[in-house]
Write an enzyme that holds these catalytic residues in place. Structure first.
Site, PDB file in Angstrom:
ATOM      1  N   GLY A  12       0.817  -1.214   0.000  1.00 55.22           N
ATOM      2  CA  GLY A  12       0.000   0.000   0.000  1.00 55.22           C
ATOM      3  C   GLY A  12       0.848   1.261   0.000  1.00 55.22           C
ATOM      4  O   GLY A  12       0.582   2.196   0.760  1.00 55.22           O
ATOM      5  N   SER A  23       1.438   3.557  -2.431  1.00 61.06           N
ATOM      6  CA  SER A  23       1.221   4.541  -3.500  1.00 61.06           C
ATOM      7  C   SER A  23       0.967   5.946  -2.998  1.00 61.06           C
ATOM      8  O   SER A  23       1.130   6.917  -3.732  1.00 61.06           O
ATOM      9  CB  SER A  23       0.051   4.105  -4.391  1.00 61.06           C
ATOM     10  OG  SER A  23      -1.149   4.043  -3.625  1.00 61.06           O
ATOM     11  N   SER A  24       0.541   6.089  -1.718  1.00 58.36           N
ATOM     12  CA  SER A  24       0.187   7.415  -1.218  1.00 58.36           C
ATOM     13  C   SER A  24       0.218   7.405   0.299  1.00 58.36           C
ATOM     14  O   SER A  24       0.452   6.370   0.934  1.00 58.36           O
ATOM     15  CB  SER A  24      -1.208   7.830  -1.707  1.00 58.36           C
ATOM     16  OG  SER A  24      -2.195   6.921  -1.229  1.00 58.36           O
ATOM     17  N   LYS A  74      -0.933   0.105  -8.551  1.00 55.34           N
ATOM     18  CA  LYS A  74      -0.484   0.783  -9.762  1.00 55.34           C
ATOM     19  C   LYS A  74       0.970   1.216  -9.583  1.00 55.34           C
ATOM     20  O   LYS A  74       1.253   2.315  -9.099  1.00 55.34           O
ATOM     21  CB  LYS A  74      -1.375   1.992 -10.057  1.00 55.34           C
ATOM     22  CG  LYS A  74      -2.829   1.618 -10.322  1.00 55.34           C
ATOM     23  CD  LYS A  74      -3.690   2.843 -10.608  1.00 55.34           C
ATOM     24  CE  LYS A  74      -5.142   2.448 -10.884  1.00 55.34           C
ATOM     25  NZ  LYS A  74      -5.997   3.625 -11.153  1.00 55.34           N
ATOM     26  N   ASP A  82      -2.514  -6.413  -5.601  1.00 53.50           N
ATOM     27  CA  ASP A  82      -3.806  -6.143  -4.994  1.00 53.50           C
ATOM     28  C   ASP A  82      -3.944  -7.142  -3.852  1.00 53.50           C
ATOM     29  O   ASP A  82      -3.952  -8.356  -4.078  1.00 53.50           O
ATOM     30  CB  ASP A  82      -4.925  -6.336  -6.018  1.00 53.50           C
ATOM     31  CG  ASP A  82      -6.305  -6.004  -5.471  1.00 53.50           C
ATOM     32  OD1 ASP A  82      -6.501  -6.092  -4.241  1.00 53.50           O
ATOM     33  OD2 ASP A  82      -7.202  -5.681  -6.266  1.00 53.50           O
ATOM     34  N   SER A 108      -2.792  -0.253  11.661  1.00 51.23           N
ATOM     35  CA  SER A 108      -4.174  -0.339  12.102  1.00 51.23           C
ATOM     36  C   SER A 108      -4.729   1.085  12.102  1.00 51.23           C
ATOM     37  O   SER A 108      -4.684   1.769  11.078  1.00 51.23           O
ATOM     38  CB  SER A 108      -4.251  -0.997  13.488  1.00 51.23           C
ATOM     39  OG  SER A 108      -5.572  -1.018  13.975  1.00 51.23           O
ATOM     40  N   TYR A 111     -15.272  -0.516   8.747  1.00 51.71           N
ATOM     41  CA  TYR A 111     -13.854  -0.148   8.865  1.00 51.71           C
ATOM     42  C   TYR A 111     -13.343  -0.545  10.247  1.00 51.71           C
ATOM     43  O   TYR A 111     -12.278  -1.165  10.376  1.00 51.71           O
ATOM     44  CB  TYR A 111     -13.697   1.350   8.632  1.00 51.71           C
ATOM     45  CG  TYR A 111     -12.297   1.870   8.842  1.00 51.71           C
ATOM     46  CD1 TYR A 111     -11.295   1.618   7.910  1.00 51.71           C
ATOM     47  CD2 TYR A 111     -11.979   2.626   9.971  1.00 51.71           C
ATOM     48  CE1 TYR A 111     -10.009   2.103   8.096  1.00 51.71           C
ATOM     49  CE2 TYR A 111     -10.696   3.113  10.162  1.00 51.71           C
ATOM     50  CZ  TYR A 111      -9.713   2.856   9.220  1.00 51.71           C
ATOM     51  OH  TYR A 111      -8.439   3.338   9.419  1.00 51.71           O
ATOM     52  N   LYS A 120     -10.308  -3.219  11.622  1.00 59.07           N
ATOM     53  CA  LYS A 120      -9.173  -2.800  12.453  1.00 59.07           C
ATOM     54  C   LYS A 120      -9.156  -3.500  13.803  1.00 59.07           C
ATOM     55  O   LYS A 120      -8.094  -3.915  14.283  1.00 59.07           O
ATOM     56  CB  LYS A 120      -9.183  -1.275  12.619  1.00 59.07           C
ATOM     57  CG  LYS A 120      -8.965  -0.515  11.312  1.00 59.07           C
ATOM     58  CD  LYS A 120      -7.675  -0.939  10.614  1.00 59.07           C
ATOM     59  CE  LYS A 120      -7.398  -0.133   9.354  1.00 59.07           C
ATOM     60  NZ  LYS A 120      -6.174  -0.588   8.653  1.00 59.07           N
ATOM     61  N   THR A 134      -4.009  13.060   4.569  1.00 56.91           N
ATOM     62  CA  THR A 134      -3.665  12.337   3.344  1.00 56.91           C
ATOM     63  C   THR A 134      -4.890  12.395   2.442  1.00 56.91           C
ATOM     64  O   THR A 134      -5.769  13.227   2.618  1.00 56.91           O
ATOM     65  CB  THR A 134      -3.309  10.879   3.663  1.00 56.91           C
ATOM     66  OG1 THR A 134      -4.470  10.223   4.210  1.00 56.91           O
ATOM     67  CG2 THR A 134      -2.167  10.803   4.674  1.00 56.91           C
TER      68      THR A 134
END
Length: 275
Positions: free
Chosen positions: A9, A11-12, A35, A56, A134, A148, A152, A183
């Site tokens: 994870g 990418s950002s 990506k 993924d 988390s 969500y 967690k 973010t």
């Protein structure tokens, strides 16, 4: 001494900030993301340090294949950071079955399978460190984030258990719990169509707070990434790393309330033992 990291994870957000800091200080990074082109600029700047792979985390066979490839090609990975995830934002009655499945497969099952895929390699190399991202939402809950929070709270239980299982192999875990962070978290929320019945409920209040900006995202992802980098070198590894002043206050209040409730039930708990 330079180390080698695997970050999912990336990418950002916090994941990307962590990758950038690691590369800048000279470490090697195996970065996975859906990506890979999102890190093309970093790959051009650090061609010998950055290893990229498309992944993924809802694809379990791909997780196993990519992680085996990373350990095989890089030889050793010292720290694994499981960072992939997103938030499903809606009341429990509003979200669809498909959205529930996607949330849990990404945040929970994906994280579990990343850790499971890494464990044989970490054991064989004589140990390592795992940072599982988390949330403050792994210790408390807001309305409108029920699925969500499910992911967690569940990943925290998994890590608490597996950390005990693999401690004899010198594999240590830290649960990283950021508060609301500046973010693209808000923009990345997945939201089902709202139901009018929830307009004037706590779920509706939270929905309006997020839309208006009142639900402040004050955490600095760069500072949070630096704290994660530092905690990976701490020995012994702390079980949890809470990030954010607001997160500290809210989790402290939630734990204090839960402890007080537990203590009020002591007599009942003790009364249920066999004579």
């Amino acid at each position: 001494m330079n180390t080698t990291w695997l970050v999912t994870g990336s990418s950002s957000g916090i994941g990307k900030a962590l990758v950038e800091q690691l590369l800048e200080r000279g470490d090697r990074v195996a970065a996975t993301l859906r990506k890979p082109e999102a890190l093309d600029e970093l790959k051009a700047r650090y061609p010998g340090q950055l290893w990229l792979a498309q992944l993924d985390v809802t694809d379990t066979p791909a997780i196993r294949r990519v992680i085996e490839q990373a350990f095989t090609e890089l030889g050793r990975i010292d720290v694994v950071v499981s960072c992939a995830g997103y938030a499903l934002f809606g009341a429990a009655e509003e979200v669809s079955d498909e959205q529930i499945d996607q949330q849990l497969h990404t945040n929970l099952v994906g994280s579990i399978q990343v850790i499971r895929a890494c464990l044989p390699f970490l054991r064989e190399q004589g140990g390592g460190r795992v940072l599982q991202v988390s949330s403050e939402g792994g210790q408390l809950a807001y309305p409108n984030f029920s699925l969500y929070h499910t992911s967690k709270w569940a990943i925290e239980g998994f890590v608490e258990s597996v950390a005990q299982e693999v401690a004899p192999f010198d594999i240590e875990f830290t649960l990283v719990e950021p508060g609301p962070t500046h973010t693209n978290f808000g923009a990345a929320l997945v939201s089902p169509p709202p139901m009018a019945a929830y307009e004037h409920t706590p779920a509706g209040d939270v929905r309006r707070a997020v839309a208006s900006g009142e639900f402040a995202m004050t955490g600095d992802p760069v500072k949070m990434a630096k704290a994660m980098l530092d905690v990976a070198a701490a020995s012994p590894a702390p079980k949890r790393l809470l990030l954010g002043s607001g997160a500290y206050e809210r989790v402290h209040a939630a734990l204090t309330e839960r402890l007080a409730a537990l203590e009020r039930q002591q007599a009942v708990a003790l009364s249920t033992e066999m004579d």
